[in-house]
Design an enzyme around this catalytic site. Structure first.
Site, mmCIF file in Angstrom:
data_model
loop_
_atom_site.group_PDB
_atom_site.id
_atom_site.type_symbol
_atom_site.label_atom_id
_atom_site.label_comp_id
_atom_site.label_asym_id
_atom_site.label_seq_id
_atom_site.Cartn_x
_atom_site.Cartn_y
_atom_site.Cartn_z
ATOM 1 N N ASP A 30 29.899 38.750 37.128
ATOM 2 C CA ASP A 30 31.008 39.660 36.822
ATOM 3 C C ASP A 30 30.675 40.443 35.555
ATOM 4 O OD1 ASP A 30 34.194 39.548 37.928
ATOM 5 O OD2 ASP A 30 33.832 40.615 36.039
ATOM 6 N N THR A 121 37.757 44.406 50.660
ATOM 7 C CA THR A 121 38.367 45.154 51.767
ATOM 8 C C THR A 121 37.986 46.622 51.613
ATOM 9 O OG1 THR A 121 40.181 43.583 51.781
ATOM 10 C CG2 THR A 121 40.575 45.703 52.881
ATOM 11 N N GLU A 154 37.464 39.179 54.065
ATOM 12 C CA GLU A 154 38.066 37.910 53.656
ATOM 13 C C GLU A 154 39.549 37.917 54.022
ATOM 14 O OE1 GLU A 154 36.657 35.020 52.513
ATOM 15 O OE2 GLU A 154 38.720 34.494 53.003
ATOM 16 N N GLU A 158 46.380 34.389 48.563
ATOM 17 C CA GLU A 158 46.547 33.819 47.232
ATOM 18 C C GLU A 158 47.599 32.718 47.299
ATOM 19 O OE1 GLU A 158 47.119 36.838 44.187
ATOM 20 O OE2 GLU A 158 45.442 37.948 45.014
ATOM 21 N N ASN A 214 46.018 43.144 58.014
ATOM 22 C CA ASN A 214 46.978 43.248 56.906
ATOM 23 C C ASN A 214 48.131 44.185 57.255
ATOM 24 O OD1 ASN A 214 45.685 41.434 55.342
ATOM 25 N ND2 ASN A 214 45.061 42.840 53.728
ATOM 26 N N CYS A 266 47.057 43.277 47.970
ATOM 27 C CA CYS A 266 46.451 43.687 49.241
ATOM 28 C C CYS A 266 47.349 44.571 50.108
ATOM 29 C CB CYS A 266 46.027 42.451 50.030
ATOM 30 S SG CYS A 266 44.670 41.580 49.232
ATOM 31 N N ARG A 334 50.259 41.769 40.519
ATOM 32 C CA ARG A 334 50.008 43.106 41.070
ATOM 33 C C ARG A 334 51.063 43.464 42.124
ATOM 34 N NH1 ARG A 334 43.526 42.561 42.009
ATOM 35 N NH2 ARG A 334 44.107 40.411 42.443
HETATM 36 N N1 LIG Z 1 43.282 38.881 46.355
HETATM 37 C C1 LIG Z 1 43.374 38.599 47.646
HETATM 38 O O1 LIG Z 1 44.237 37.829 48.075
HETATM 39 C C2 LIG Z 1 42.418 39.221 48.633
HETATM 40 C C3 LIG Z 1 42.341 38.702 49.934
HETATM 41 C C4 LIG Z 1 41.433 39.281 50.825
HETATM 42 C C5 LIG Z 1 40.681 40.376 50.431
HETATM 43 N N2 LIG Z 1 40.797 40.877 49.169
HETATM 44 C C6 LIG Z 1 39.950 42.004 48.772
HETATM 45 O O2 LIG Z 1 38.878 41.499 47.998
HETATM 46 C C7 LIG Z 1 38.520 42.423 46.965
HETATM 47 C C8 LIG Z 1 38.609 41.742 45.611
HETATM 48 O O3 LIG Z 1 39.956 41.392 45.382
HETATM 49 P P1 LIG Z 1 40.370 40.405 44.194
HETATM 50 O O4 LIG Z 1 41.836 40.206 44.296
HETATM 51 O O5 LIG Z 1 39.483 39.246 44.168
HETATM 52 O O6 LIG Z 1 40.037 41.354 42.940
HETATM 53 P P2 LIG Z 1 40.087 40.993 41.389
HETATM 54 O O7 LIG Z 1 40.585 42.190 40.704
HETATM 55 O O8 LIG Z 1 40.775 39.688 41.184
HETATM 56 O O9 LIG Z 1 38.531 40.763 41.015
HETATM 57 C C9 LIG Z 1 37.581 41.749 41.028
HETATM 58 C C10 LIG Z 1 36.497 41.378 40.006
HETATM 59 O O10 LIG Z 1 35.399 42.275 40.132
HETATM 60 C C11 LIG Z 1 34.874 42.477 38.849
HETATM 61 N N3 LIG Z 1 33.991 43.672 38.846
HETATM 62 C C12 LIG Z 1 34.334 44.969 38.906
HETATM 63 N N4 LIG Z 1 33.235 45.740 38.900
HETATM 64 C C13 LIG Z 1 32.165 44.911 38.849
HETATM 65 C C14 LIG Z 1 30.761 45.103 38.831
HETATM 66 N N5 LIG Z 1 30.220 46.313 38.859
HETATM 67 N N6 LIG Z 1 29.970 44.005 38.783
HETATM 68 C C15 LIG Z 1 30.490 42.779 38.732
HETATM 69 N N7 LIG Z 1 31.827 42.535 38.756
HETATM 70 C C16 LIG Z 1 32.645 43.587 38.810
HETATM 71 C C17 LIG Z 1 36.088 42.563 37.966
HETATM 72 O O11 LIG Z 1 35.764 42.342 36.607
HETATM 73 C C18 LIG Z 1 36.952 41.458 38.565
HETATM 74 O O12 LIG Z 1 36.722 40.219 37.916
HETATM 75 C C19 LIG Z 1 39.456 43.616 47.150
HETATM 76 O O13 LIG Z 1 38.817 44.570 47.954
HETATM 77 C C20 LIG Z 1 40.645 43.015 47.892
HETATM 78 O O14 LIG Z 1 41.324 43.965 48.672
HETATM 79 C C21 LIG Z 1 41.647 40.318 48.257
#
Ligand SMILES: NC(=O)c1ccc[n+]([C@@H]2O[C@H](COP(=O)([O-])OP(=O)(O)OC[C@H]3O[C@@H](n4cnc5c(N)ncnc54)[C@H](O)[C@@H]3O)[C@@H](O)[C@H]2O)c1
Length: 438
Positions: A30, A121, A154, A158, A214, A266, A334
């Protein structure tokens, strides 16, 4: 297998720890230095049931590693998963800048065959964009290295992310090459052996599946919210209607609760992004536009109940709010309904006393300290308030000490945005009780 997961958020951290639990060597990368430093010291950046022991045990056993340097993982891994955020742009489309940034970084440093997997996503067609970006970078470097881009969306929720990841309903793999197909089959073999269905399809269909899933769930929520408004007008009870229709196996009970609409990181953004994709393809997204609109209206529909009770004058009223996170069992704020509701009430001159079991720290970053006070006890928060407002249905709110609530509030009024109590019972207990669609 050796795997690098880029982006250590709700998805990346759970995925990384879950894959390490299966025996893989996983590097979690990260850009957030503090997050990585904390993880190395055993501090988990998010609240997610079961995540802490999973991360710690795999970290201490050496299968899970944390770094801010992509290369540390990349050069050792055949598989690279992109799990960074895809937030909405102003126009609702998905902002791919983080995904594209990571794809470029991978291409700049890769030195042999890699499978690049999108866990984030991403709109349909993003796999093609990533493929082109990597090809271009490799040409710039004067290299010809084989690689495959795979879509592996995925579906974890949450609050239940760990169990969802370890025991998913299904695994979707969108793959366009046989080499990647074989490696992906191997990666998910432990799941397949446990009876998890693995659907292998082309990349575009896989990307589409995630949005369609979704948006279908969001549609159910908005549909029930719309029906709940009609229930109120005609004197029906939406919670009874839910049981009546949900018991039909063709419908099922999930995602049929009327309430304050969907929030979180999401559904709101994914509905908007799919609307955008429809428009880019010159198709009118009639259903999804209504889903989005109904969702926005639903919060106002609830706020109006509060305003109506006080004849539009809530200046100097004090409200206690139970639940701030967008849903129970997470600290994620969020697009939480609490944001719209609390900000609206404060704007109209009300003072808020807020309680949430885990989201106070994140909530403070959003609400600040003006006209709001935070509490770490669900009863202390009630003292001297004009009403209790239930925004997030944490399980502990379901059977509270009603006598104590009555004693602590100035007046026994409850506005319940999640329909967690039975109206007749609350009336018997002497409460003025307002809920949704009943
Ligand atoms: N949160 C959920 O419940 C969920 C479920 C399914 C899918 N998704 C999808 O998964 C993706 C991630 O969601 P999330 O909730 O985990 O996001 P999040 O915001 O919790 O985490 C994203 C992470 O990526 C890091 N990041 C950004 N740019 C980066 C880079 N260049 N190199 C390394 N790290 C970097 C950020 O610092 C952050 O820690 C999204 O596309 C979301 O739609 C989320």
């Amino acid at each position: 297998m050796n795997i690098t997961v880029v982006g250590v958020g709700y998805v990346g951290l759970v995925t990384g720890a879950g894959l390490a639990e299966m025996g893989n060597n996983v590097w979690c990368i990260d850009v957030d230095e503090r997050k990585i430093e904390n993880l190395k010291n055993g501090i988990i950046p998010i609240y997610e049931p079961g995540l802490e022991p999973l991360v710690k045990s795999n970290y201490y056993q050496g299968r899970l590693k944390f770094s801010t340097e992509l290369c540390e993982g990349l050069l050792n891994s055949e598989i690279v998963m992109i799990a960074v955020g895809t937030p909405p742009n102003e126009d609702g489309s998905a902002d791919l800048k983080y995904v594209i940034g990571v794809a470029k970084d991978i291409a700049k440093h890769m030195d042999n065959y890699k499978i690049i997997i999108t866990k984030s996503t991403v709109p349909v067609g993003t796999g093609d964009i990533i493929e082109n970006i990597i090809k271009e970078e490799l040409v710039k470097r004067g290299l010809s290295i084989d690689f495959d881009v795979v879509s592996n969306p995925e579906f974890l929720k949450e609050g239940e992310a760990v169990s969802d990841f370890l025991k998913p309903d299904r695994i979707i793999i969108g793959v366009n090459s046989e080499r990647a197909y074989n490696i992906m089959k191997d990666l998910y073999l432990p799941f397949e052996r446990n009876g998890v269905p693995v659907f292998i399809m082309d990349r575009l269909s896989s990307e589409m599946t995630k949005y369609a899933a979704n948006c279908m769930l969001a549609t159910r929520i908005s549909f029930m919210n719309e029906i709940s408004r009609l229930c109120e007008k005609v004197g029906a009870d939406i919670t009874k209607v839910k049981l009546g229709i949900g018991s039909d196996p063709r419908i099922g009970m999930s995602f049929l609760n009327a309430g304050l609409g969907y929030g979180g990181s999401c559904f709101p953004k994914d509905v908007k992004a799919l609307i955008k994709t429809f428009e880019e393809n010159n198709i009118e997204p009639k259903i999804l536009k209504s889903v989005d609109e109904t969702n926005k209206e639903q919060r106002m529909f609830f706020i109006e109940k509060i305003l109506g009770f006080y004849k539009n004058d809530i200046k100097d009223k004090t409200f206690s709010v139970w639940g701030l996170s967008f849903k129970p069992k997470t600290d994620d704020m969020r697009e939480a309904a609490s944001i719209t509701i609390i900000n609206y009430l404060r704007e109209k001159g009300a003072f808020i006393r807020a309680y949430d079991p885990v989201a106070i720290e994140n909530a403070r970053l959003i609400f600040g300290n003006e006209n709001i006070e935070y509490f770490n006890d669900e009863y202390k928060v009630l003292k001297g308030s004009d009403a209790l407002i239930i925004v997030t249905e944490w399980p502990q709110f379901r059977e509270p000490d009603f006598k104590l609530i009555k004693k602590l509030l100035n007046r026994p009024v409850i506005f319940d945005g999640r329909n967690i109590y039975i109206p007749e019972r609350l009336k018997e207990l002497g409460f003025e009780y307002f809920s949704i669609g009943r």
